[in-house]
Design a protein around this motif. Structure first.
Motif, PDB file in Angstrom:
ATOM      1  N   UNK A  46      -9.024   5.004  -2.551  1.00 21.80           N
ATOM      2  CA  UNK A  46      -9.823   5.405  -3.707  1.00 21.80           C
ATOM      3  C   UNK A  46      -9.655   6.886  -4.033  1.00 21.80           C
ATOM      4  N   UNK A  47      -9.646   7.748  -3.028  1.00 20.83           N
ATOM      5  CA  UNK A  47      -9.702   9.188  -3.287  1.00 20.83           C
ATOM      6  C   UNK A  47      -8.415   9.948  -2.975  1.00 20.83           C
ATOM      7  N   UNK A  48      -7.459   9.320  -2.328  1.00 20.39           N
ATOM      8  CA  UNK A  48      -6.235  10.020  -1.968  1.00 20.39           C
ATOM      9  C   UNK A  48      -5.109   9.626  -2.925  1.00 20.39           C
ATOM     10  N   UNK A  49      -4.245  10.548  -3.161  1.00 23.29           N
ATOM     11  CA  UNK A  49      -3.087  10.275  -4.013  1.00 23.29           C
ATOM     12  C   UNK A  49      -1.815  10.166  -3.170  1.00 23.29           C
ATOM     13  N   UNK A  50      -1.986  10.060  -1.877  1.00 17.92           N
ATOM     14  CA  UNK A  50      -0.840   9.956  -0.970  1.00 17.92           C
ATOM     15  C   UNK A  50      -0.205   8.569  -1.092  1.00 17.92           C
ATOM     16  N   UNK A  51       1.071   8.455  -0.754  1.00 16.39           N
ATOM     17  CA  UNK A  51       1.724   7.138  -0.760  1.00 16.39           C
ATOM     18  C   UNK A  51       1.057   6.192   0.249  1.00 16.39           C
ATOM     19  N   UNK A  57      -0.266   5.012   7.965  1.00 18.13           N
ATOM     20  CA  UNK A  57       0.058   5.707   9.213  1.00 18.13           C
ATOM     21  C   UNK A  57      -1.115   6.575   9.667  1.00 18.13           C
ATOM     22  N   UNK A  58      -1.781   7.236   8.722  1.00 16.26           N
ATOM     23  CA  UNK A  58      -2.949   8.052   9.068  1.00 16.26           C
ATOM     24  C   UNK A  58      -4.076   7.179   9.606  1.00 16.26           C
ATOM     25  N   UNK A  59      -4.278   6.032   9.006  1.00 18.70           N
ATOM     26  CA  UNK A  59      -5.326   5.127   9.479  1.00 18.70           C
ATOM     27  C   UNK A  59      -4.983   4.592  10.863  1.00 18.70           C
ATOM     28  N   UNK A  60      -3.715   4.318  11.100  1.00 17.76           N
ATOM     29  CA  UNK A  60      -3.326   3.808  12.424  1.00 17.76           C
ATOM     30  C   UNK A  60      -3.606   4.842  13.516  1.00 17.76           C
ATOM     31  N   UNK A  61      -3.476   6.118  13.182  1.00 18.62           N
ATOM     32  CA  UNK A  61      -3.750   7.165  14.174  1.00 18.62           C
ATOM     33  C   UNK A  61      -5.236   7.241  14.519  1.00 18.62           C
ATOM     34  N   UNK A  74       2.785  -1.788   9.199  1.00 20.82           N
ATOM     35  CA  UNK A  74       2.805  -1.876   7.741  1.00 20.82           C
ATOM     36  C   UNK A  74       3.239  -0.544   7.144  1.00 20.82           C
ATOM     37  N   UNK A  75       2.701   0.550   7.660  1.00 26.15           N
ATOM     38  CA  UNK A  75       3.069   1.879   7.184  1.00 26.15           C
ATOM     39  C   UNK A  75       4.538   2.186   7.409  1.00 26.15           C
ATOM     40  N   UNK A  76       5.061   1.801   8.577  1.00 26.93           N
ATOM     41  CA  UNK A  76       6.480   2.039   8.864  1.00 26.93           C
ATOM     42  C   UNK A  76       7.374   1.243   7.920  1.00 26.93           C
ATOM     43  N   UNK A  77       7.011  -0.017   7.686  1.00 25.51           N
ATOM     44  CA  UNK A  77       7.823  -0.846   6.784  1.00 25.51           C
ATOM     45  C   UNK A  77       7.845  -0.243   5.389  1.00 25.51           C
ATOM     46  N   UNK A  78       6.700   0.201   4.908  1.00 22.06           N
ATOM     47  CA  UNK A  78       6.636   0.787   3.563  1.00 22.06           C
ATOM     48  C   UNK A  78       7.358   2.132   3.501  1.00 22.06           C
ATOM     49  N   UNK A  79       7.283   2.901   4.571  1.00 22.50           N
ATOM     50  CA  UNK A  79       7.923   4.221   4.589  1.00 22.50           C
ATOM     51  C   UNK A  79       9.445   4.123   4.630  1.00 22.50           C
ATOM     52  N   UNK A  80       9.982   3.014   5.113  1.00 22.46           N
ATOM     53  CA  UNK A  80      11.434   2.840   5.213  1.00 22.46           C
ATOM     54  C   UNK A  80      12.076   2.487   3.872  1.00 22.46           C
ATOM     55  N   UNK A  81      11.260   2.215   2.864  1.00 23.87           N
ATOM     56  CA  UNK A  81      11.758   1.920   1.511  1.00 23.87           C
ATOM     57  C   UNK A  81      12.832   0.835   1.489  1.00 23.87           C
TER      58      UNK A  81
END
Length: 170
Positions: A46-51, A57-61, A74-81
């Motif tokens: 809702x409030x972040x404009x990050x990818x 990845x931040x939530x996983x941490x 999920x974050x790794x798969x999306x980050x690998x484009x």
């Protein structure tokens, strides 16, 4: 020697009872952790404009280790484009997540949440999060009821089974 055998039988059967009871406790823990992480995810969306990959990845941490894999994968798969949508990446992560504690209904709620992930505007994303969180809260309520019933039962059965075995052999 008999005393040692008695202690080992009681310990073994009691341990089995506690292991069966642990299944109920872990389900509750995972559901609570998932609800908490989805709330955090909703706020970030809702409030972040990050990818989305970075948000995941931040939530996983900050997530509990029992559910960390789903968000990080999920974050790794999306980050690998590699061309996966957020829903497809979520689905892959859920399939690879080895979790024997959740029921089929719990996983189905998470799977259906993934279908709507990243497919609409922020307002509809919030609705998707709200629905998933509400459904998981219901499952948590059911899990707590089951736990009250069954945790104590399995613990007692473990001890009583040990006593029954000892009586049979004496």
């Amino acid at each position: 020697m008999k005393l040692l055998g008695i202690v080992l039988v009681i310990f073994s059967t009691s341990s089995l009872g506690y292991l069966f009871a642990l299944k109920y406790k872990m389900r509750r823990w995972i559901l609570k952790s998932m609800i908490s992480s989805l709330n955090l995810f909703k706020i970030e969306i809702t409030y972040s404009k990050a990818p989305l990959g970075e948000i995941l990845m931040a939530i996983s941490r900050s997530s509990d280790k029992s559910i960390k894999f789903v968000f990080s994968k999920t974050g790794m798969i999306l980050s690998q484009n590699e061309g996966y949508t957020a829903g497809e990446a979520w689905e892959i992560a859920l399939k690879e997540w080895d979790n024997g504690y959740l029921k089929k209904e719990d996983v189905e709620i998470l799977r259906s949440f993934g279908y709507g992930l990243g497919n609409s505007d922020v307002y509809n994303q919030e609705k998707n999060f709200d629905l998933a969180i509400e459904l998981l809260k219901r499952q948590l309520s059911n899990a707590e009821e089951e736990s009250k019933k069954n945790e104590k039962l399995y613990k007692n059965i473990g001890v009583l089974a040990g006593l029954a075995i000892i009586i049979l052999f004496l």
